[in-house]
Design an enzyme around this catalytic site. Sequence first.
Site, PDB file in Angstrom:
ATOM      1  N   VAL A 147       0.821  -1.217   0.000  1.00 46.96           N
ATOM      2  CA  VAL A 147       0.000   0.000   0.000  1.00 46.96           C
ATOM      3  C   VAL A 147       0.857   1.271   0.000  1.00 46.96           C
ATOM      4  CG1 VAL A 147      -1.920  -1.145   1.142  1.00 46.96           C
ATOM      5  CG2 VAL A 147      -0.189   0.002   2.518  1.00 46.96           C
ATOM      6  N   GLU A 148       0.208   2.386  -0.324  1.00 50.83           N
ATOM      7  CA  GLU A 148       0.856   3.702  -0.412  1.00 50.83           C
ATOM      8  C   GLU A 148       2.035   3.678  -1.380  1.00 50.83           C
ATOM      9  OE1 GLU A 148      -0.300   6.348   0.656  1.00 50.83           O
ATOM     10  OE2 GLU A 148      -1.317   6.133   2.561  1.00 50.83           O
ATOM     11  N   GLY A 149       1.916   2.916  -2.444  1.00 54.87           N
ATOM     12  CA  GLY A 149       2.996   2.775  -3.413  1.00 54.87           C
ATOM     13  C   GLY A 149       3.822   1.547  -3.098  1.00 54.87           C
TER      14      GLY A 149
END
Length: 809
Positions: free
Chosen positions: A500-502
Amino acid sequence: MLTWLVIFLFVIGTAAYLRTPQVIWNVALGGALLIFSFTDYANVSSLLILWALYLVVVVPINMPHIRQKYMSEPLLEFMRNAMPSISQTEQEALDAGKVWWEAELFSGDPDYSKIRELPEPKLSDEEQAFMDGPVEELCRMLDDWKITNEDYDLPEDVWEFLKKNKFFAMIIPKSYGGLEFSALGHSSVVLKVAGRSITAAVTVMVPNSLGPGELLMRYGTEEQKNHYLPRLVSGEDIPCFGLTGPEAGSDAGAMPDTGVVCRGEFNGEKDVLGIRLNWEKRYITLGPVATLLGLAFKLFDPDHLLGEKVNLGITLALIKTNTPGVDIGNRHFTSNHMFMNGPNRGKDVFIPMDWVIGGADYAGKGWMMLMNCLSEGRAVSLPALSTGAGKYISYYTGAYARVRKQFKIPIGYFEGVEEALARIAGQTYIMDSARLLTLSGLDAGESPSVISGVIKYQLTERMRQVVNDAMDVHGGHGICLGPNNYLGRAYQGIPISITVEGANILTRSMIVFGQGVIRSHPYLLKEVEAVNHPDPEQALILFDDALFRHMGFIASNLFRSLWLGLTSAMFVGVPGKGKVKYYYKQLTRMSSCFALLSDACVLILGGELKRKEKLSGRLADVLSNLYLVTAVLKHYEDQGCRSNDLPLMQWACEDSLYNAQEAMKGVLRNFPIPFIGHLLNFVIFPLTKPYAGAKDKLGHKVARLLLKPSDTRDRLTKDIYITDEETDPMGRIENALRRVLAAEEPERKLRDAMRIGLIQQQPVDALIKKAIELEILDKDEADLVKASYLATQNAIRVDEFSKTGWKPV
């Protein structure tokens, strides 16, 4: 003659090392040449060549008009033709956040006062009370096995508890009814909850990270804030944010979700200015239970209802999930962690323009808004989750390694297990140090976009290693799932934080260095801005100034790297004492080498560097590990430079410096022009590789810190939920540790008696009875041995189930 060559190099090198203005070191060079002219070594031909070079090359450098016309202007034109264009999303990413400590690491000569003067991070009285009250109570309520394997969701009473105690409103100002916690307060709550239940931690994280709350606070209209923020505080609205879609994950520019500015009917009112939306999203955390959807989409205005542009760009809006045309979807199955996550879709959904976050004025500014709001997720929530895992695992795996025995010896005493325990403790110390330093920056008003990427990918990767090492230590105890297994779900949850978040692959190989080198380099961004400046005359002036400062910067780092390598940075002026001072010196050395290597890569590869993801990833590793060394030194000093904590600090610094060195070596071995790679290798590592990682003796000291209670162990695992309840999955292990340590002396008496033949090995009850009869143990000692045995058996047992399902037996 050789003596004079050394003198010339010494003059140039000293001036470059000290970073004196070009005029000064040019004058010094001219003075040395003048003196040389009157020596016996000088002859007419050599003097003519040397003075010609000085007058043709050195002197014009200090004459701006000549320099600009014959050097800067042609180079500026070349760069305009050669430099790839920067997309809007790339530009907005570059503009997002602030430059902070990463700029010092790119400087080659960090100013440590900027970090050391930050106050030690401490919770406020209100935050500490929340940790000791509602957070402690929440942790007692959480039964992770029941959540993940029976209810497949948080129990209703937990949902209500979260809403009632404003867990979803930690970042919302008090003026709207929120808690308005610091970044440290927010992080500490997530850290403590994460060790009990990833489901609960993620549920708490999302409303306080990238999502409607933070976007509203930064960019919402007053009307939007007054309406939505109190509802988010009370839990009347549960938010989620839809960014990722099936065809566009990290590539926001490829987002297929669209909105068209038009007029339509809304709530019975006709001719309302709004947007007609079509989208499909997935992986949306809290999506299945959300009442308020934050949505990212591309906005088009073909009828020019908002202005002249047709393609306005990425836009963000708040949409009530009961709006006609919205399909909130079902749910995804997320690695056996039952936090709510799922897809959502919209077909021909019409929303009024005032549902755009910030109103019509912010139409098309969505990517900028997102980039500026990433710090909460990247710099606060995910590092807290990772560090929490490290702290819990350090505490309870250390206890397990002391309690669990093989060949009558605690497994924590075996050197192979020691290696794993040392990594667990050392990596946890690194993670906590980086977390706290970054939070200090955030609470001081910084918004470090590059550093947020660094600690997101570094801490989640280190959490992966810590969990894997813990699984190795626990063996079968770790893989047999059940109510008593506190480790298995953590292992299954590793990919969540990594992704997540990249995803970490993207963050490491494209974002950290690719964004960091332009944002944080002292001159590169100025050169890029000059190349793209609309005024040709002003562009030349700006480019010329930045270019020649940049050239001096490269020369400085070239001589600095060589000198610091030859002297092992012995003569560098840095703060601190003893080992702290040594590591600050090594950090300065590696910063100088990193600055030189970065410039070499940019100079040789130019715009191609962003496609050389392996090189960019290794450079990101160098930057990241230098940040981690900084954080470790800051943390050690903040905690008073305690001698008992010294092994942790040393292990962390040795490991991080070694990682930085190996990443540099990887760049040099794979440099596009091998000759330059070999030359840089000589400058950066003129003698040999200086760092070999932590020694076995140091690892031994670190591992032993986890095997029994101590102040160091308490500091390393601060802020986790601790229990010694025999029926708790974690508490049973801590309970066993205390009982085993209490029984150390009577158990030693038993071993001595068996060794000399006074008593034979036999079942524990018979053994204790015989020991009492022979007066080897008294009654109290026998009780300690029996309690230790029973607690150990409880700690090492694994769950059993019926052959036909998940019913415990």
